[in-house]
Write a protein that holds these residues in place. Structure first.
Motif, PDB file in Angstrom:
ATOM      1  N   LEU A  41      -3.363  -4.375   9.731  1.00 14.24           N
ATOM      2  CA  LEU A  41      -3.357  -4.520   8.275  1.00 14.24           C
ATOM      3  C   LEU A  41      -4.482  -3.717   7.637  1.00 14.24           C
ATOM      4  O   LEU A  41      -5.582  -3.642   8.165  1.00 14.24           O
ATOM      5  N   SER A  42      -4.182  -3.119   6.495  1.00 15.44           N
ATOM      6  CA  SER A  42      -5.165  -2.387   5.703  1.00 15.44           C
ATOM      7  C   SER A  42      -5.422  -3.133   4.407  1.00 15.44           C
ATOM      8  O   SER A  42      -4.576  -3.907   3.939  1.00 15.44           O
ATOM      9  N   SER A  43      -6.556  -2.871   3.816  1.00 18.14           N
ATOM     10  CA  SER A  43      -6.949  -3.537   2.577  1.00 18.14           C
ATOM     11  C   SER A  43      -6.020  -3.157   1.422  1.00 18.14           C
ATOM     12  O   SER A  43      -5.328  -2.135   1.477  1.00 18.14           O
ATOM     13  N   PRO A  44      -6.027  -3.958   0.362  1.00 17.00           N
ATOM     14  CA  PRO A  44      -5.255  -3.591  -0.824  1.00 17.00           C
ATOM     15  C   PRO A  44      -5.667  -2.225  -1.387  1.00 17.00           C
ATOM     16  O   PRO A  44      -4.812  -1.465  -1.847  1.00 17.00           O
ATOM     17  N   LEU A  45      -6.961  -1.907  -1.323  1.00 14.55           N
ATOM     18  CA  LEU A  45      -7.409  -0.604  -1.822  1.00 14.55           C
ATOM     19  C   LEU A  45      -6.820   0.536  -0.999  1.00 14.55           C
ATOM     20  O   LEU A  45      -6.357   1.537  -1.558  1.00 14.55           O
ATOM     21  N   ALA A  46      -6.819   0.402   0.326  1.00 15.62           N
ATOM     22  CA  ALA A  46      -6.211   1.434   1.178  1.00 15.62           C
ATOM     23  C   ALA A  46      -4.727   1.579   0.870  1.00 15.62           C
ATOM     24  O   ALA A  46      -4.187   2.692   0.856  1.00 15.62           O
ATOM     25  N   ASN A  47      -4.062   0.463   0.590  1.00 10.09           N
ATOM     26  CA  ASN A  47      -2.645   0.517   0.232  1.00 10.09           C
ATOM     27  C   ASN A  47      -2.431   1.185  -1.120  1.00 10.09           C
ATOM     28  O   ASN A  47      -1.454   1.909  -1.303  1.00 10.09           O
ATOM     29  N   ALA A  48      -3.330   0.960  -2.055  1.00  7.39           N
ATOM     30  CA  ALA A  48      -3.217   1.623  -3.357  1.00  7.39           C
ATOM     31  C   ALA A  48      -3.345   3.136  -3.189  1.00  7.39           C
ATOM     32  O   ALA A  48      -2.580   3.900  -3.782  1.00  7.39           O
ATOM     33  N   VAL A  49      -4.294   3.556  -2.364  1.00  2.00           N
ATOM     34  CA  VAL A  49      -4.487   4.992  -2.116  1.00  2.00           C
ATOM     35  C   VAL A  49      -3.256   5.574  -1.427  1.00  2.00           C
ATOM     36  O   VAL A  49      -2.748   6.629  -1.827  1.00  2.00           O
ATOM     37  N   TRP A  50      -2.758   4.894  -0.390  1.00  5.35           N
ATOM     38  CA  TRP A  50      -1.598   5.394   0.345  1.00  5.35           C
ATOM     39  C   TRP A  50      -0.364   5.442  -0.554  1.00  5.35           C
ATOM     40  O   TRP A  50       0.435   6.375  -0.470  1.00  5.35           O
ATOM     41  N   SER A  51      -0.201   4.457  -1.417  1.00  6.55           N
ATOM     42  CA  SER A  51       0.907   4.463  -2.365  1.00  6.55           C
ATOM     43  C   SER A  51       0.811   5.662  -3.307  1.00  6.55           C
ATOM     44  O   SER A  51       1.806   6.349  -3.551  1.00  6.55           O
ATOM     45  N   ALA A  52      -0.388   5.905  -3.815  1.00  5.69           N
ATOM     46  CA  ALA A  52      -0.588   7.029  -4.736  1.00  5.69           C
ATOM     47  C   ALA A  52      -0.323   8.370  -4.047  1.00  5.69           C
ATOM     48  O   ALA A  52       0.294   9.267  -4.641  1.00  5.69           O
ATOM     49  N   VAL A  53      -0.767   8.501  -2.801  1.00  4.16           N
ATOM     50  CA  VAL A  53      -0.531   9.745  -2.051  1.00  4.16           C
ATOM     51  C   VAL A  53       0.965   9.954  -1.841  1.00  4.16           C
ATOM     52  O   VAL A  53       1.480  11.069  -2.022  1.00  4.16           O
ATOM     53  N   ASN A  54       1.683   8.889  -1.467  1.00  5.05           N
ATOM     54  CA  ASN A  54       3.127   8.994  -1.278  1.00  5.05           C
ATOM     55  C   ASN A  54       3.837   9.335  -2.581  1.00  5.05           C
ATOM     56  O   ASN A  54       4.734  10.184  -2.604  1.00  5.05           O
ATOM     57  N   ALA A  55       3.456   8.675  -3.670  1.00  3.82           N
ATOM     58  CA  ALA A  55       4.090   8.943  -4.962  1.00  3.82           C
ATOM     59  C   ALA A  55       3.819  10.370  -5.436  1.00  3.82           C
ATOM     60  O   ALA A  55       4.726  11.045  -5.929  1.00  3.82           O
TER      61      ALA A  55
END
Length: 97
Positions: A41-55
């Motif tokens: 599991l990754s932190s919510p912040l890491a998920n926000a970054v990964w989401s932004a990179v994918n988008a």
């Protein structure tokens, strides 16, 4: 071959959704940066970054041209392919009642 980038755009845009939702909810969720990658599991912040990179990657692959019916169908096919893959990947570890 102009449809191949559209397919991958659909994949990236679909992958941005669960990471962005997890980030907004403040929940941990697997990312490629977790240990082990894609499982831990990754932190919510890491998920926000990964989401932004994918988008951003998905938007870049879409380009600025107005999409035609084939383009839209190809993006949808990529998004559906990623959706079914994610459903399988994350659903296989669920406890069956």
């Amino acid at each position: 071959m102009a449809l191949v980038p559209k397919f991958f755009a659909g994949i990236l845009l679909a992958n941005a959704v669960p990471h962005g939702v997890s980030a907004v909810q403040g929940r941990e969720f697997p990312t490629p940066f977790a240990t082990p990658p894609g499982v831990g599991l990754s932190s919510p912040l890491a998920n926000a970054v990964w989401s932004a990179v994918n988008a951003a990657g998905g938007a870049a692959l879409l380009g600025r041209k107005t999409p035609g019916p084939r383009d839209r169908a190809t993006v949808a096919a990529g998004a559906l392919a990623m959706t079914f893959f994610l459903a399988y990947y994350f659903g296989k570890d669920q406890v069956k009642a």
